[in-house]
Design an enzyme around this catalytic site. Sequence first.
Site, short mmCIF file in Angstrom:
data_model
loop_
_atom_site.label_atom_id
_atom_site.label_comp_id
_atom_site.label_asym_id
_atom_site.label_seq_id
_atom_site.Cartn_x
_atom_site.Cartn_y
_atom_site.Cartn_z
N CYS A 56 56.54 74.43 37.27
CA CYS A 56 56.77 73.45 38.32
C CYS A 56 55.48 73.27 39.13
CB CYS A 56 57.92 73.93 39.20
SG CYS A 56 58.19 73.02 40.73
N HIS A 57 55.37 72.14 39.86
CA HIS A 57 54.20 71.93 40.70
C HIS A 57 54.07 72.99 41.79
CE1 HIS A 57 53.45 67.89 38.97
NE2 HIS A 57 52.23 68.11 39.42
N THR A 58 55.18 73.59 42.20
CA THR A 58 55.10 74.67 43.18
C THR A 58 54.38 75.88 42.59
OG1 THR A 58 57.16 73.90 44.18
CG2 THR A 58 56.44 76.13 44.74
N HIS A 79 59.61 80.18 38.84
CA HIS A 79 60.89 80.17 39.54
C HIS A 79 61.93 79.28 38.87
CE1 HIS A 79 58.72 76.72 41.13
NE2 HIS A 79 59.87 76.21 41.56
N GLU A 80 61.58 78.63 37.77
CA GLU A 80 62.56 77.86 37.00
C GLU A 80 62.83 78.61 35.71
OE1 GLU A 80 62.15 73.11 38.01
OE2 GLU A 80 61.45 73.87 36.10
N CYS A 109 73.90 84.32 50.27
CA CYS A 109 74.59 85.59 50.33
C CYS A 109 76.09 85.41 50.50
CB CYS A 109 74.04 86.45 51.48
SG CYS A 109 74.52 85.91 53.14
N CYS A 112 76.51 85.33 55.77
CA CYS A 112 75.83 85.10 57.05
C CYS A 112 76.34 83.82 57.71
CB CYS A 112 74.32 85.03 56.85
SG CYS A 112 73.74 83.57 55.95
N CYS A 115 75.38 80.68 55.66
CA CYS A 115 76.16 80.46 54.44
C CYS A 115 77.60 80.04 54.75
CB CYS A 115 76.17 81.72 53.57
SG CYS A 115 74.58 82.07 52.78
N CYS A 124 70.08 80.28 53.77
CA CYS A 124 70.71 81.58 53.97
C CYS A 124 69.88 82.36 54.98
CB CYS A 124 70.79 82.33 52.64
SG CYS A 124 71.40 84.04 52.75
N ARG A 128 66.94 82.81 52.01
CA ARG A 128 66.42 81.44 51.88
C ARG A 128 65.02 81.45 51.29
NH1 ARG A 128 65.78 79.32 57.96
NH2 ARG A 128 67.84 80.31 58.11
N CYS A 189 65.29 74.49 39.83
CA CYS A 189 64.47 73.85 40.87
C CYS A 189 64.46 72.34 40.74
CB CYS A 189 63.04 74.38 40.84
SG CYS A 189 61.94 73.59 42.05
N ARG A 384 58.12 68.65 32.52
CA ARG A 384 58.41 70.07 32.43
C ARG A 384 58.01 70.57 31.06
NH1 ARG A 384 58.39 70.13 37.04
NH2 ARG A 384 59.86 71.06 38.52
#
Length: 389
Positions: A56-58, A79-80, A109, A112, A115, A124, A128, A189, A384
Site C-alpha cells: 500500500c502507499h502507506t 499491513h494488508e 477491542c 472501551c 468501541c 478504539c 486505534r 486497508c 495492488r
Amino acid sequence: MASNRISHVKGSLAKVITCTAAVAYGPGQPLVVEQVQVDPPQKMEVRIKILFTSICHTDLSAWKGENEAQRAYPRILGHEASGVVESVGEGVTDMKEGDHVVPIFNGECGDCVYCKSSKKTNLCGKYRVNPFKSVMANDGKCRFRNKHGDPIYHFLNTSTFSEYTVVDSACLVKIDPHAPLDKMTLLSCGVSTGLGAAWNTADVQTGETVAVFGLGAVGLAVVEGARTRGASKIIGVDINPEKRIKGQAIGITDFINPKEIDVPVHEKIRELTGGGVHYSFECAGNLEVLREAFLSTHDGWGMAIILGIHPTPRLLPLHPMELFDGRRIVASVFGDFKGKSQLPLFAKQCMAGVVKLDEFITHELPFEKINEGFQLLVDGKSLRCLLRL
C-alpha cells in the site's frame, strides 16, 4: 521459508518460529529478505501464518521515511494481508488455530467507550491506528528478533511482510473460511478504506454526484463504492492519463487530468455538475489537491472527505470563513468500518459479488521479489501487487 521446528499448539506452549521476513533497515533502503524469529503470542494476542500480503502507499511512505517522527528501524512493514491462525495467547476466545483471518491496522477491542459508541466512531481507545507505535500493547516489547537476538519493530499493529506475525486479537478479523484469501487481503486497508468512505462516511445516495482526487487503489475503491450506491456522476481526477482506462473499468463517468485543462479543477467540476459535487474524496495526500477537492463541492451541502496520508507538518489550506458557505471537511479512518464487528459481513458481500475486487490486483509476485513490488508502486504501474508467501 519457515523452519520445520514449528509447533502448532496454543498459548504459552507455542514455540519460537524461525521464518522469512522483509526487514526495513533505513529510509529508502531496499528491504532485506532474511530469517527472523517470531515469539509466541502473549495474553490476548494471536500468531498468524500470512498467506498473502500486498503493498500500500502507506507502506511506501513509511519505507521512504517521509515522516521523520514515525521512523523506527529495523522494522517489518506491511499491513494488508490474509492468512490463518497458527496459535492464540491466553484469553483469546473468538479465534482458534486454523481460522481464516484478516489483520486490521485500526483495531476494535469492543469494551472501551469508543468501541461502545455505536456509530459515533470506529476508533478504539487502545488499538486505534497509531503510526508512532512500534511495539506490542501488552508489554511494550517486540515479538520479532533477528538472528542476533536484537528486536525488530512492529508497524501499524500488523507487520505483515513476514511469513508469521503476532497481532493483538483486537486487530484480527475472523472471516468466512470459503472466502478467497487472496482477494480478502484487500479488505485489510485499501478497499475497506475507500469503499467505506463512500458507504459509511459520505453515505452516498442514488443520484448524488462524486469527485475522486487520486485514482490509486483507495481512490478507485471510492469509485466502486459510489457506483454500487448508484451515484449519477463519478468524476475521477488524476495527473496520470493511464488512470482513465482503469477508472472507467470500475465506474467513473468523467475523467479530468489537471495538466490538460487551463482552468482550476474545481471550476471544471462545478461546470460539469451545475455548481459542484455532493461529495469529494481527497486520496492523494497533497494539500493543494485537498483545497481543490474542498472547492469542488457544492456550497450549502458539499462535503470533502480526506483519505490521503499527509506527511508534511503543513496545516489545512482553508480560511475558517470559507466553512460558512456550507461546505464541510472531514477525515475517514478505515472507511469508518468497525473492523471486527462489521468486516465479516463486508467480506460476505464481496463474496456475493456486490463489490468487484478483481480489478484492484494488478500484479502478483513471490514474496522474495517484494522490492520489485515496491518499485511497481513507485512507478505508478500497480494498484495492488499481491505477494504470495
